[in-house]
Design an enzyme around this catalytic site. Structure first.
Site, PDB file in Angstrom:
ATOM      1  CG  ASP A 101     -36.812 -13.472  11.968  1.00  0.00           C
ATOM      2  OD1 ASP A 101     -36.690 -12.386  11.377  1.00  0.00           O
ATOM      3  OD2 ASP A 101     -36.769 -13.574  13.213  1.00  0.00           O
ATOM      4  CG  ASP A 133     -34.056  -9.764   9.423  1.00  0.00           C
ATOM      5  OD1 ASP A 133     -33.351  -9.015  10.110  1.00  0.00           O
ATOM      6  OD2 ASP A 133     -34.330 -10.925   9.742  1.00  0.00           O
ATOM      7  CG  ASP A 159     -31.397 -12.341  11.802  1.00  0.00           C
ATOM      8  OD1 ASP A 159     -30.638 -11.590  12.424  1.00  0.00           O
ATOM      9  OD2 ASP A 159     -32.501 -12.716  12.235  1.00  0.00           O
TER      10      ASP A 159
END
Length: 616
Positions: free
Chosen positions: A512, A516, A321
């Site tokens: 993070d 997610d 990400d």
């Protein structure tokens, strides 16, 4: 050494001294037999006891049974020195293994030191030490120099430096001030802090980490499962082979009218049993994974089980990400374009001052002056567009090109890899401000190291525009870049990559942890980065990097590969030596002393190799 280890060492010394004394004396017959029973029972009574319990519990075939049968048999055949020596060296090996496990537990024990013993709470005007479990959310606690922060919270008074090494693996102190969030397990180095708790003790960072580490051993790797199954079948098979070796050759000799040499074949069978003991495998493989997980935890890399440590070594695809993982997630003003840049920034900062969006904060920070909110009559936050505000009687628009088009402002659209904030005052276009997300200083090095470690594909997923995504991805050397993604789009991309890879290849997703969780769960290995204090990340991820340094990912993969390499070294070495020595023993070439090496010697070498995992 603990008390139990010291007790075993004392028994070893006593038995060794007695054996040396007996060797110097001219002992014969029954007296020799009775005297050698003394060191034998001194050193081996616990092994005999465990073997007896195993037989009673119908769990016969283990290393205690093998040692007991082999040594009792040797003594009954008159090989007193060999019988006692096998038990003596076996106990030396067990002691060595116990010390090695203690050494590998040291890192875990150090981590357990983050558990606080008390919390300082003001009761009736006096500071009282209470159990952290009794502290409710919203309580004001006081943390003095050299004390651990017992519960997560926000500083309401004081400033200090914190040692967060037990959480992040980083030795550099972290400076904290009023309104900063702090986490349990950190050590206060200097000033007195007053902290308003935001979580209960059981939900605090330290408790979450301790639960994670304590439960890591329950998730076994394929290698550990293989060794468990191997030992379950291997031990009975070698026992039956030893029995066959003891009886079949003498019976055949009798049928052929030859001397059966019962004692010779029984002694070979006993030697065969000692050689076959699977201690080296049963002990060293779990110890290797235990040491690997301990070494990772010391570096602020929390691995939830040896199965994930093993899978990490097979990583071939790494999916990142972008925001908060490769970039800081902190925006800063890069350029200001307009006739009056100071006025442009001033009106933009005033208009955005009520928003908590990172871009809004970057404008206020770049302005650098105190915001006079009396100048602001109204603010309308227009989602997906920007802000419409009344400032000093002027109509102010700050946002993207959609906002300018919505109010029919005549503006010049700019193509840039940065986030663009257009500014209009009284519907007159005044210019634009470029804002960039800061790339972490170690991101480029991390991507480069991953490729050197054999990662064949790196992928970046982001909801940002293509220009911004390409700028960041190309600068870092990312192989595949996907931009303008919604959360479901990220999941679709990971699903596609999972289908494309081979069965032996593992896909890692690094995020993070804030939003997610679904993708972290779907990947072969979900890694949450910078997860200190983030419950969602700790729950969803398989591996947790407690700080936000991407290089920790390369360190985790390096340590996992080292761990697996040592595991296979021990498997091949132990099985190879044992098979060779068993063949030699069956043909009478290997004696009891070689059997001792094949058992205890191989175990010590395997354990020594295993604890190499503790070194970075």
């Amino acid at each position: 050494m603990n008390k139990k280890q010291k007790k075993v060492l004392t028994r070893i010394i006593i038995a060794s001294i007695l054996c040396i004394v007996y060797a110097l004396l001219p002992l014969e017959g029954t007296i020799k037999f009775l005297l050698y029973l003394i060191p034998y029972f001194v050193i081996g009574y616990d092994i005999l006891k465990k073997a007896g319990k195993g037989i009673l519990n119908k769990q016969v075939f283990d290393e205690n049974f093998l040692m007991s049968v082999a040594t009792v048999g040797a003594i009954l055949l008159g090989e007193y020195v060999e019988g006692v020596a096998v038990m003596l060296f076996y106990q030396i090996g067990e002691l060595f293994q116990s010390v090695a496990v203690g050494k590998s537990r040291k890192n875990i024990t150090e981590l357990m030191d983050i558990r606080p013993d008390y919390a300082n709470v003001e009761i009736d005007g006096k500071i009282t030490q209470v159990d952290p479990d009794e502290v409710e959310i919203g309580t004001i606690i006081e943390v003095r120099p050299s004390e651990k922060i017992p519960i997560d919270g926000i500083i309401i008074e004081g400033k200090s430096s914190l040692n967060t090494m037990a959480l992040t693996g980083e030795s550099k102190p972290r400076s904290v001030y009023v309104d900063d969030e702090v986490y349990s397990g950190s050590i206060n180095l200097d000033g007195v802090l007053k902290i308003k708790t935001t979580k209960e003790f059981g939900e605090s960072t330290a408790s979450k980490i301790l639960d994670l580490v304590e439960n890591a051993s329950s998730r076994k790797s394929k290698s550990e499962d293989f060794i468990s199954k191997f030992a379950r079948y291997y031990t009975p098979i070698v026992c039956y082979c030893a029995l066959a070796l003891a009886f079949i050759p003498p019976v055949i000799s009798i049928l052929l009218s030859m001397n059966p040499n019962w004692s010779q074949w029984i002694f070979r069978a006993l030697t065969f049993l000692v050689i076959s003991c699977p201690c080296a495998l049963v002990i060293s493989i779990p110890l290797t994974f235990f040491a690997g997980i301990g070494a990772c935890s010391h570096e602020g890399i929390l691995v939830k089980g040896s199965n994930y440590l093993e899978a990490l070594s097979q990583t071939k695809i790494v999916v990142f990400d972008k925001t908060g993982t490769l970039t800081k997630g902190v925006f800063e003003v890069s350029e200001i374009h307009g006739e009056n840049s100071d006025e442009l920034l001033e009106y933009a900062a005033l208009a955005e001052s009520y928003s908590s969006h990172p871009i809004s904060k970057s404008l206020v920070l770049a302005y650098g002056k105190e915001i006079d909110k009396n100048r602001i009559s109204s603010v309308e936050d227009m989602s997906g567009h920007g802000v419409h505000a009344q400032i000093d009687g002027h109509d102010v628009l700050v946002g993207n090109d959609k906002l300018m088009k919505k109010f029919n402002v005549d503006f010049e659209k700019v193509d840039s890899a940065y986030t663009i904030c257009y500014v209009a005052i009284d519907l007159n276009y005044k210019g634009y401000i470029l804002i960039s997300d800061i790339i972490k200083p170690t991101s480029k090095e991390a991507v480069s190291k991953l490729k050197k470690q054999g990662i064949r594909k790196t992928v970046m997923l982001t909801g940002d525009g293509k220009e911004i995504a390409n700028r960041v991805g190309n600068e870092l050397g990312i192989d595949e870049i996907h931009a303008q993604l919604l959360p479901q789009d990220k999941m679709d991309q990971v699903e596609r990559l999972m289908e494309e890879k081979t069965e032996k290849e593992k896909l890692v997703f690094v995020g993070d942890g804030m939003n997610d969780a679904p993708v972290l769960t779907r990947a072969d290995i979900g890694i949450a980065m910078g997860a200190m204090g983030c419950d969602a990340a700790i729950e969803a991820a398989d591996v947790v990097l407690m700080d936000d340094n991407p290089l920790k990912l390369t360190q985790a993969i390096k340590m996992s590969k080292k761990c697996i390499r040592i595991v296979y070294e021990n498997i091949y070495f132990a099985i190879g030596i044992k098979v060779l020595c068993m063949i030699l023993g069956a043909f009478g070439i290997a004696n009891m002393w070689m059997a001792i090496f094949a058992d205890v010697g191989v175990m010590i070498i395997a354990v020594l190799n295993a604890i190499r995992c503790l070194k970075q």
